[in-house]
Design a protein around this motif. Structure first.
Motif: not given
Length: 177
Positions: A13, A140-141, A145, A147, A168-170
């Motif tokens: 990550a 993401v950017d 990533r 979720e 996790a992002e979400r």
């Protein structure tokens, strides 16, 4: 062993931007899928033999490239057995399924069929979690990533390591920590 796996996923990550610059997107996604299988656990009936192959099925765009990346890999004591499938009925022996389907209606139908089975579902579309998928990879950017839909995982009986959830992002349907 869990600490080693946590470091692997954390490293993956953390270096996603550099990895994407050096590797094609499908290779990065295959690396994530490998680590997702290492952080998941299946109920005994689904994967009772500690040395049985863990069948990872791929559907849609990039499936062949990703399957090649997963050959000769293992999730713990389980050698990965990547397969390319094109019909929903072919997912019966799968422990994990990566769906890269452009049409939401097809994605939803596949996820509905697998909902009652101990199958780790992984995808990469904006609607994946809402349609009942477990892990969604997203950009993401400039880096990949992920979720997690913890409700879907719990409903299927597939367990996800809390250390993975923390990265996790979400996380929907549960607490990431």
């Amino acid at each position: 062993m869990l600490a080693v796996l946590a470091c692997q996923l954390a490293a993956l990550a953390g270096v996603a931007v550099r990895a994407e610059q050096a590797m094609p997107e499908q290779q990065v996604k295959a690396a994530y899928i490998l680590n997702f299988t290492r952080y998941a656990s299946w109920p005994a009936p689904a994967l009772a033999d500690p040395h049985a192959p863990l069948v990872v099925c791929m559907v849609g765009a990039g499936a062949a490239d990703m399957a090649r990346q997963l050959q000769k890999r293992a999730a713990g004591s389980h050698p990965l057995e990547p397969r390319i499938v094109s019909r929903m009925e072919e997912t019966d022996p799968c422990h994990a399924v990566y769906l890269a389907l452009p049409e939401r209606s097809r994605q939803s139908a596949w996820l509905t069929r697998m909902r009652e089975q101990a199958i780790l579902t992984i995808g990469d579309s904006a609607s994946f979690l809402a349609d009942g998928g477990m892990i969604n990879m997203l950009l993401v950017d400039g880096s990949i990533r992920f979720e997690v839909n913890l409700t879907a995982a719990k409903h299927s009986g597939v367990g996800l390591n809390p250390r993975m959830l923390a990265l996790a992002e979400r996380v929907v349907g549960g607490d990431a920590k």
